[in-house]
Scaffold this active site. Structure first.
Site: not given
Ligand code: 9MR
Length: 379
Positions: A164, A268
């Site tokens: 990102e 994802e």
């Molecule tokens: O799914 C993840 C969630 O449990 C966490 O709270 C969050 C915190 O930043 O991150 C989520 O995963 C993310 C991933 O690492 C990167 N792309 C977006 C995902 C969804 O937010």
């Protein structure tokens, strides 16, 4: 006589087989594996959490072991979890995943080395709280990557090296990484990762890459790395979508990525059935937190049949596209095992009940999963 009997038996067998293919029964998933169904095309992955890896969440672990062949830690390999204070590492969750994957013969995708979220407070400042220099931050990045990617260099198949780093218009996102190091923070992350884990695949990962301006930004990064002789193997598209996902735009993106000799994967995938409160912010910016409003939570008890049909069609459209490009897509990863586990229940608004995944809250495959597993036979 013997020959006639044999022919009748053979004809009967073929008839039963062709009927069961048409009715979809041959791939009844209660006794088989979703990953096996797609294995001629791509790996089928899933994001997992620590309790699943440790066997505390047993039903989810059972789904993981039966249906998926590539695992991404949803949170356990992020910087704040691995190195909460400088120089002191906690590999408890990461090791649990590594052990489970080894015992169950699953590929592991490392997520994530450099990201602006889920970073510890100490990372960008010195002991006095003053912002560190480019040299200090680069050296912190290097030691983290060597420690983490180096530790698992023989176990991790591929790493989301940078996550990102782009805005939706393809420009670089404002972040401490960019501010302190400059735009070559990306180059250094890939360079260090390639040195620490020479055999791991290295990916740039982002959301909304179906947007053509944004994928242009990602391809520009990849071109620059290649020009400088720094290895990048592929682009990961996150795919946090809503109903009616952007299939046509995503197809263009896939074509553009593979024409650059880069691997493409869906990293994802989930599809919210709920209305997005601020549609222009659709994506996955975790800092978004919209205040709860009842009207945005219509399926608190159960999903309507209409929503289920729309969800089914959305998944079918996407998997048809993935299968069409199966020679160029190495993996499709779902972001969570079952609906109850999904981050979409609390983003972009906390307190909602969402239904974004393939398995429901009772750990049953949704009816349309049968349609998905018929795709390889029908195309
Ligand atoms: O799914 C993840 C969630 O449990 C966490 O709270 C969050 C915190 O930043 O991150 C989520 O995963 C993310 C991933 O690492 C990167 N792309 C977006 C995902 C969804 O937010």
């Amino acid at each position: 006589m013997k020959n006639i009997k044999l022919s009748v038996i053979m004809f009967g067998c073929m008839f039963i087989l062709s009927c069961s293919i048409k009715s979809g029964k041959i791939n009844d998933i209660s006794n088989s594996s979703l990953a096996d169904v797609f294995s001629e095309g791509f790996d089928l992955g899933v994001a997992v959490n620590r309790n699943q890896m440790l066997g505390i969440e047993k039903p989810q672990q059972q789904i993981v072991s039966q249906h998926f062949n590539a695992l991404t830690p949803e949170n356990d390999m992020k910087w704040s979890t691995l190195q909460p204070s400088e120089g002191s590492f906690d590999f408890t969750g990461a090791d649990a995943l590594i052990n489970y994957a080894a015992e169950n013969n699953k590929k592991i995708i490392g997520h994530v080395l450099v990201w602006h979220q889920q970073v510890p407070e100490w990372l960008f400042v010195d002991e006095q709280g003053k912002q560190v220099t480019r040299e200090v931050l680069l050296s912190r990045m290097k030691s983290h990557i060597f420690e983490v990617a180096g530790r698992y260099k023989n176990q991790i198949y591929g790493w989301d090296v940078v996550n990102e780093a782009l805005n939706d218009d393809g420009s670089l996102r404002e972040s401490k990484w960019l501010e302190i190091i400059g735009e070559d923070f990306i180059d250094y992350a890939f360079l260090y990762a390639s040195q620490a884990a020479p055999n791991a695949k290295l990916y740039y990962n982002d959301y909304n890459l179906f947007k053509q301006e944004k994928i242009t930004g990602a391809l520009t990064i990849a071109e620059r790395l290649k020009r400088k002789g720094i290895r990048i193997d592929g682009i990961g598209a996150q795919a946090h979508y809503g109903l009616n996902p952007p299939v046509a735009e995503l197809e263009k993106t896939i074509q553009r990525v593979i024409s650059q000799q880069l691997d493409f994967m869906i990293t994802e995938l989930d599809i919210t059935v709920l209305k997005f409160p601020e549609p222009e912010k659709m994506g996955a910016d975790v800092s978004l937190n919209v205040e709860y409003a009842e009207e945005y939570n219509p399926y608190a008890e159960s999903m309507s049949n209409e929503a289920l049909q729309a969800l089914a069609q959305s998944y079918i459209d996407l998997f048809e596209l993935f299968w069409k490009y199966r020679d160029h897509i190495s993996r499709v990863t779902l972001w969570g095992v079952s609906d109850g586990d999904s981050w979409r229940n609390y983003w972009p608004m906390q307190g909602r009940v969402d239904y974004p995944l393939l398995f429901d809250r009772a750990y049953q495959a949704k009816p349309f999963v049968q349609d998905l597993i018929n795709i390889p036979q029908s195309q």
